[in-house]
Design an enzyme around this catalytic site. Structure first.
Site, PDB file in Angstrom:
ATOM      1  N   HIS A  37       0.849  -1.190   0.000  1.00  0.00           N
ATOM      2  CA  HIS A  37       0.000   0.000   0.000  1.00  0.00           C
ATOM      3  C   HIS A  37       0.885   1.240   0.000  1.00  0.00           C
ATOM      4  O   HIS A  37       2.099   1.156   0.178  1.00  0.00           O
ATOM      5  CB  HIS A  37      -0.949  -0.002   1.214  1.00  0.00           C
ATOM      6  CG  HIS A  37      -0.255   0.071   2.534  1.00  0.00           C
ATOM      7  ND1 HIS A  37      -0.159  -0.992   3.402  1.00  0.00           N
ATOM      8  CD2 HIS A  37       0.384   1.099   3.146  1.00  0.00           C
ATOM      9  CE1 HIS A  37       0.507  -0.629   4.479  1.00  0.00           C
ATOM     10  NE2 HIS A  37       0.856   0.639   4.352  1.00  0.00           N
TER      11      HIS A  37
HETATM   12  P1  TYD Z   1      -1.454  -2.894   8.095  1.00  0.00           P
HETATM   13  O1  TYD Z   1      -1.169  -1.447   7.965  1.00  0.00           O
HETATM   14  O2  TYD Z   1      -2.341  -3.520   7.038  1.00  0.00           O
HETATM   15  O3  TYD Z   1      -0.084  -3.705   8.186  1.00  0.00           O
HETATM   16  P2  TYD Z   1       0.914  -4.151   7.010  1.00  0.00           P
HETATM   17  O4  TYD Z   1       0.841  -3.108   5.947  1.00  0.00           O
HETATM   18  O5  TYD Z   1       2.254  -4.233   7.677  1.00  0.00           O
HETATM   19  O6  TYD Z   1       0.480  -5.471   6.501  1.00  0.00           O
HETATM   20  O7  TYD Z   1      -2.078  -3.152   9.535  1.00  0.00           O
HETATM   21  C1  TYD Z   1      -2.356  -4.463  10.008  1.00  0.00           C
HETATM   22  C2  TYD Z   1      -3.480  -4.354  11.019  1.00  0.00           C
HETATM   23  O8  TYD Z   1      -3.108  -3.531  12.113  1.00  0.00           O
HETATM   24  C3  TYD Z   1      -4.755  -3.752  10.447  1.00  0.00           C
HETATM   25  O9  TYD Z   1      -5.843  -4.448  11.039  1.00  0.00           O
HETATM   26  C4  TYD Z   1      -4.740  -2.339  10.938  1.00  0.00           C
HETATM   27  C5  TYD Z   1      -4.002  -2.421  12.242  1.00  0.00           C
HETATM   28  N1  TYD Z   1      -3.205  -1.222  12.548  1.00  0.00           N
HETATM   29  C6  TYD Z   1      -3.591  -0.403  13.591  1.00  0.00           C
HETATM   30  O10 TYD Z   1      -4.609  -0.651  14.276  1.00  0.00           O
HETATM   31  N2  TYD Z   1      -2.826   0.685  13.901  1.00  0.00           N
HETATM   32  C7  TYD Z   1      -1.716   0.995  13.197  1.00  0.00           C
HETATM   33  O11 TYD Z   1      -1.036   2.003  13.518  1.00  0.00           O
HETATM   34  C8  TYD Z   1      -1.330   0.164  12.087  1.00  0.00           C
HETATM   35  C9  TYD Z   1      -0.108   0.464  11.272  1.00  0.00           C
HETATM   36  C10 TYD Z   1      -2.119  -0.934  11.808  1.00  0.00           C
END
Ligand code: TYD
Length: 141
Positions: A49
């Protein structure tokens, strides 16, 4: 591309090493959020993303990870494997994270609170917005 590697001062002696991160000093933004990724499964890919308005500083405080970065002009791969270095990411950079070592702990500092509306998760949509963003940046430069 709006990325930069930052080398932190290390305070070391026979007792070990210490790195200090300070808002607006060696971290060039206001720190609103810290999160960390750990216990990743083998062969997992994360990220995939971009963010419209988010500055982040990523530090592999333990282990290593490969980060693919793309501002719409083509991908660049960066390996994070040193707790005395950080990767600074600006707006509109597509990122993918993979090759996590089993012990990897990736800490990320961010200048905004978590906001799902700031994510662009579709690569084609990212390219459309990134092209417009670069034209706008060029216009004001
Ligand atoms: P995500 O940003 O999709 O992680 P990655 O890109 O590393 O795969 O986030 C994973 C999960 O964590 C999603 O359910 C959202 C949650 N999250 C939060 O609650 N707070 C945050 O600051 C972040 C980065 C993610």
């Amino acid at each position: 591309m709006d990325i930069e590697r930052i080398h932190f001062q290390q305070h070391g002696d026979h007792g070990g090493q210490l790195v200090s991160l300070e808002q607006e000093r060696n971290v060039p933004f206001e720190i609103r959020r810290v999160y960390y990724i750990f216990a990743t499964q083998p062969d997992v890919h994360r990220g995939r993303h971009a963010h419209r308005h988010l500055r982040q500083l990523a530090v592999a405080v333990r282990g290593s990870v490969t980060v693919l970065l793309d501002d719409g002009t083509g991908p660049v791969e960066v390996v994070l494997d040193d707790p005395s270095q950080g990767l600074l990411l600006g707006d509109m950079v597509w990122r993918e994270l993979y090759g996590f070592s089993a012990d990897c702990v990736l800490m990320v500092l961010a200048d905004q609170f978590y906001d799902p509306a700031d994510y662009i998760t579709d690569y084609d949509e990212f390219l459309r917005e990134a092209n417009g963003y670069r034209r706008m940046e060029g216009a004001v430069a």
